[in-house]
Design a protein around this motif. Sequence first.
Motif, PDB file in Angstrom:
ATOM      1  N   TRP A  16      12.341  -7.490  13.568  1.00  0.00           N
ATOM      2  CA  TRP A  16      10.924  -7.104  13.557  1.00  0.00           C
ATOM      3  C   TRP A  16      10.303  -7.271  14.943  1.00  0.00           C
ATOM      4  CZ3 TRP A  16       8.666  -4.482   9.845  1.00  0.00           C
ATOM      5  CH2 TRP A  16       9.136  -4.580   8.539  1.00  0.00           C
ATOM      6  N   ALA A 165      -8.409   2.997  13.126  1.00  0.00           N
ATOM      7  CA  ALA A 165      -7.486   2.861  11.998  1.00  0.00           C
ATOM      8  C   ALA A 165      -7.122   4.228  11.421  1.00  0.00           C
ATOM      9  CB  ALA A 165      -8.110   1.982  10.918  1.00  0.00           C
ATOM     10  N   ILE A 182       4.568   4.877  14.336  1.00  0.00           N
ATOM     11  CA  ILE A 182       4.772   4.251  13.025  1.00  0.00           C
ATOM     12  C   ILE A 182       5.578   5.195  12.139  1.00  0.00           C
ATOM     13  CG2 ILE A 182       3.604   3.420  10.947  1.00  0.00           C
ATOM     14  CD1 ILE A 182       1.269   2.543  12.707  1.00  0.00           C
ATOM     15  N   LEU A 186       9.350   4.651  10.843  1.00  0.00           N
ATOM     16  CA  LEU A 186       9.620   4.577   9.405  1.00  0.00           C
ATOM     17  C   LEU A 186      10.795   5.494   9.049  1.00  0.00           C
ATOM     18  CD1 LEU A 186       8.648   3.456   6.668  1.00  0.00           C
ATOM     19  CD2 LEU A 186       7.225   5.487   6.466  1.00  0.00           C
ATOM     20  N   VAL A 194       7.703  -0.002  14.265  1.00  0.00           N
ATOM     21  CA  VAL A 194       6.606   0.057  13.290  1.00  0.00           C
ATOM     22  C   VAL A 194       5.682  -1.142  13.465  1.00  0.00           C
ATOM     23  CG1 VAL A 194       6.020   0.031  10.837  1.00  0.00           C
ATOM     24  CG2 VAL A 194       7.939   1.395  11.633  1.00  0.00           C
ATOM     25  N   SER A 198       1.837  -0.986  14.861  1.00  0.00           N
ATOM     26  CA  SER A 198       0.786  -1.430  13.933  1.00  0.00           C
ATOM     27  C   SER A 198      -0.079  -2.503  14.582  1.00  0.00           C
ATOM     28  CB  SER A 198       1.402  -1.991  12.658  1.00  0.00           C
ATOM     29  OG  SER A 198       2.212  -1.032  12.046  1.00  0.00           O
TER      30      SER A 198
ATOM     31  N   PRO B  73      -5.079  -0.302   9.519  1.00  0.00           N
ATOM     32  CA  PRO B  73      -4.744   1.020   8.994  1.00  0.00           C
ATOM     33  C   PRO B  73      -3.849   0.897   7.764  1.00  0.00           C
ATOM     34  CG  PRO B  73      -3.965   0.713  11.272  1.00  0.00           C
ATOM     35  CD  PRO B  73      -4.352  -0.622  10.753  1.00  0.00           C
ATOM     36  N   PHE B  75      -2.021   3.160   6.494  1.00  0.00           N
ATOM     37  CA  PHE B  75      -0.739   3.805   6.778  1.00  0.00           C
ATOM     38  C   PHE B  75       0.245   2.804   7.401  1.00  0.00           C
ATOM     39  CE2 PHE B  75       1.549   6.655   9.991  1.00  0.00           C
ATOM     40  CZ  PHE B  75       2.573   6.945   9.097  1.00  0.00           C
ATOM     41  N   ALA B  76      -0.247   1.972   8.342  1.00  0.00           N
ATOM     42  CA  ALA B  76       0.615   0.978   8.983  1.00  0.00           C
ATOM     43  C   ALA B  76       1.095  -0.061   7.969  1.00  0.00           C
ATOM     44  CB  ALA B  76      -0.135   0.299  10.131  1.00  0.00           C
ATOM     45  N   ALA B  79       3.727   1.486   5.824  1.00  0.00           N
ATOM     46  CA  ALA B  79       4.979   1.669   6.554  1.00  0.00           C
ATOM     47  C   ALA B  79       5.717   0.335   6.670  1.00  0.00           C
ATOM     48  CB  ALA B  79       4.700   2.258   7.937  1.00  0.00           C
ATOM     49  N   LEU B  80       4.971  -0.734   6.957  1.00  0.00           N
ATOM     50  CA  LEU B  80       5.595  -2.060   7.068  1.00  0.00           C
ATOM     51  C   LEU B  80       6.208  -2.468   5.726  1.00  0.00           C
ATOM     52  CD1 LEU B  80       2.939  -3.877   9.286  1.00  0.00           C
ATOM     53  CD2 LEU B  80       5.296  -3.339   9.916  1.00  0.00           C
ATOM     54  N   MET B  82       7.329  -0.545   3.436  1.00  0.00           N
ATOM     55  CA  MET B  82       8.494   0.280   3.113  1.00  0.00           C
ATOM     56  C   MET B  82       9.732  -0.138   3.904  1.00  0.00           C
ATOM     57  SD  MET B  82       7.548   2.135   0.703  1.00  0.00           S
ATOM     58  CE  MET B  82       8.704   3.477   0.446  1.00  0.00           C
ATOM     59  N   LEU B  83       9.557  -1.002   4.888  1.00  0.00           N
ATOM     60  CA  LEU B  83      10.714  -1.486   5.638  1.00  0.00           C
ATOM     61  C   LEU B  83      11.179  -2.853   5.120  1.00  0.00           C
ATOM     62  CD1 LEU B  83       9.793  -0.431   9.282  1.00  0.00           C
ATOM     63  CD2 LEU B  83      11.466   0.585   7.756  1.00  0.00           C
ATOM     64  N   THR B  84      10.520  -3.351   4.077  1.00  0.00           N
ATOM     65  CA  THR B  84      10.941  -4.611   3.465  1.00  0.00           C
ATOM     66  C   THR B  84      11.615  -4.284   2.128  1.00  0.00           C
ATOM     67  OG1 THR B  84       8.924  -4.906   2.189  1.00  0.00           O
ATOM     68  CG2 THR B  84       8.890  -5.740   4.446  1.00  0.00           C
ATOM     69  N   ILE B 165      -2.657   8.551   0.968  1.00  0.00           N
ATOM     70  CA  ILE B 165      -1.858   8.205   2.155  1.00  0.00           C
ATOM     71  C   ILE B 165      -0.473   7.705   1.756  1.00  0.00           C
ATOM     72  CG2 ILE B 165      -1.783   6.641   4.163  1.00  0.00           C
ATOM     73  CD1 ILE B 165      -4.715   6.892   4.424  1.00  0.00           C
ATOM     74  N   SER B 167       1.659   9.039   0.121  1.00  0.00           N
ATOM     75  CA  SER B 167       2.670  10.096   0.218  1.00  0.00           C
ATOM     76  C   SER B 167       3.290  10.156   1.613  1.00  0.00           C
ATOM     77  CB  SER B 167       2.034  11.435  -0.110  1.00  0.00           C
ATOM     78  OG  SER B 167       1.075  11.755   0.880  1.00  0.00           O
ATOM     79  N   MET B 168       2.568   9.652   2.629  1.00  0.00           N
ATOM     80  CA  MET B 168       3.102   9.709   3.999  1.00  0.00           C
ATOM     81  C   MET B 168       4.305   8.796   4.167  1.00  0.00           C
ATOM     82  SD  MET B 168      -0.309  10.004   6.348  1.00  0.00           S
ATOM     83  CE  MET B 168       0.560  10.200   7.895  1.00  0.00           C
ATOM     84  N   VAL B 169       4.481   7.822   3.257  1.00  0.00           N
ATOM     85  CA  VAL B 169       5.662   6.973   3.332  1.00  0.00           C
ATOM     86  C   VAL B 169       6.594   7.263   2.149  1.00  0.00           C
ATOM     87  CG1 VAL B 169       4.393   5.175   4.561  1.00  0.00           C
ATOM     88  CG2 VAL B 169       4.608   5.023   2.093  1.00  0.00           C
TER      89      VAL B 169
END
Lengths: 235, 226
Positions: A16, A165, A182, A186, A194, A198, B73, B75-76, B79-80, B82-84, B165, B167-169
């Motif tokens: 990370w 944001a 980001i 992803l 990412v 962020s 955000p 979205f951020a 995204a975070l 979805m990486l866990t 939003i 859907s963006m991930v």
Amino acid sequence: MTSEPAAGNCLVANDWICGAYLRSRGPELTDATLQHVWITVLSVAIGVAVALPLALLVRARPRFAAPVLGLTTLLYTIPSLAMFSLLLPLFGLSAALVVTGLVLYSLTILVRNTLAGLQAVPEEAREAARGMGYGPLRLLWEVELPLALPALMAGVRIATVSTVALTTVGALVGKGGLGNLIDEGLQTTFKAQVLTASLLCVLLAAVADVLLLGLQRLLTPWTRARSDRAGGAAL
Amino acid sequence: MGVLTDVWTWLTTASHWSGEGGAWQRLVEHLYVSGASLLLACAVALPLALWLGHIGRGGALAVTLANAGRAIPVFAVLALFMLTPLRSAGYWPTVLALVLFAVPPLLTNAYTGMREVDRSVVEAARGMGMSGGQLFLRVELPLAYPLLMTGIRSAAVQVVATATIASMVGQGGLGRIITAGFATYDTPQVVAGALLAALLALLVEGVLVAADRLLSPLRRPAAAGR
């Protein structure tokens, strides 16, 4: 958890937090941050330029109040993804699309706060200026706007922080500043990218807020003494 | 105006609505995720805000949280998540991100509502010998109700809007129609999905405003007077 850290290479381990990422992708991060900043600055600047005449119109002709305030509130209800998508046939995949969407969102708060600031100008101040022979333009520029500035700047700060944001959603059309990183991170499950993008985004919002607060203090020196005293009393 | 005709054609084609990944399924997903997020956010924010408002502490916390929340955000955060390992937990990444998004404004609005209750009324109730619990249930809560509902309403609309939003991930909801359209350069589908998402948000706002008018005990006399 990897048994071989590859001589401490966090890029391989997909950590990370990764210093090597910052060193190797510095230019990419700078470009994304700059795009983020100019999209935000342009959006808020245009937002102010549109909100001010709207607020003046509403103040001069109160029957426009309901439609103008209603419409700007309605715009805020529209999902950002939908807003950007609805503008697609008009602008194509461009930064203008993102900026237009962000301007429309910023109007909600900017029109409201500008109007509140203008309406809070004491009638005596206006009368005094008129008595001194100020015309309408000079009255606006030298008396009303300065007195409305604290409320206006409060609106600009909120709008700026929200816009920083929201700009990330511009990644949808590839013009989202740090949002692009980001999105890309992803797709490639690149954790450091990412997280870094962020965090930069949140940092950008915080820095913008502090800078605008400083600007507000500079522009309204007469409020400083008062708020210092109030701050001291609160402590 | 070719695009508008194409959008209309997309919207009136039955196959776009039915089946796996059809508009109906996306709509149900969207409402399910939004509803669950809003309920969870209320369950976290409201008791805390009402309690803090009752004892009159934590005002700075409520304001700071609202300001900080605006800077983050969605979205951020998504995204975070979805990486866990959360990524394989169904709708949870979206729900958690939306809860994080909705808690700050809910908390701030409910707290403000409690603190805006006229202090002299509270003092009078105390003077009549009301206990803390009675004061809360019979005085503070009814008087704070309009602002409380306004806060919940705006949170609900923002949650429904922001759920797109997801859907963006790659998560579900109405936004998927939009992102799928982008992936295949299908502008009519993008605009059709955007229209559906925007209409849903506006519809939710309208329904909640109407519900608020009908249900609010304090607003009825004012509405009748108009």
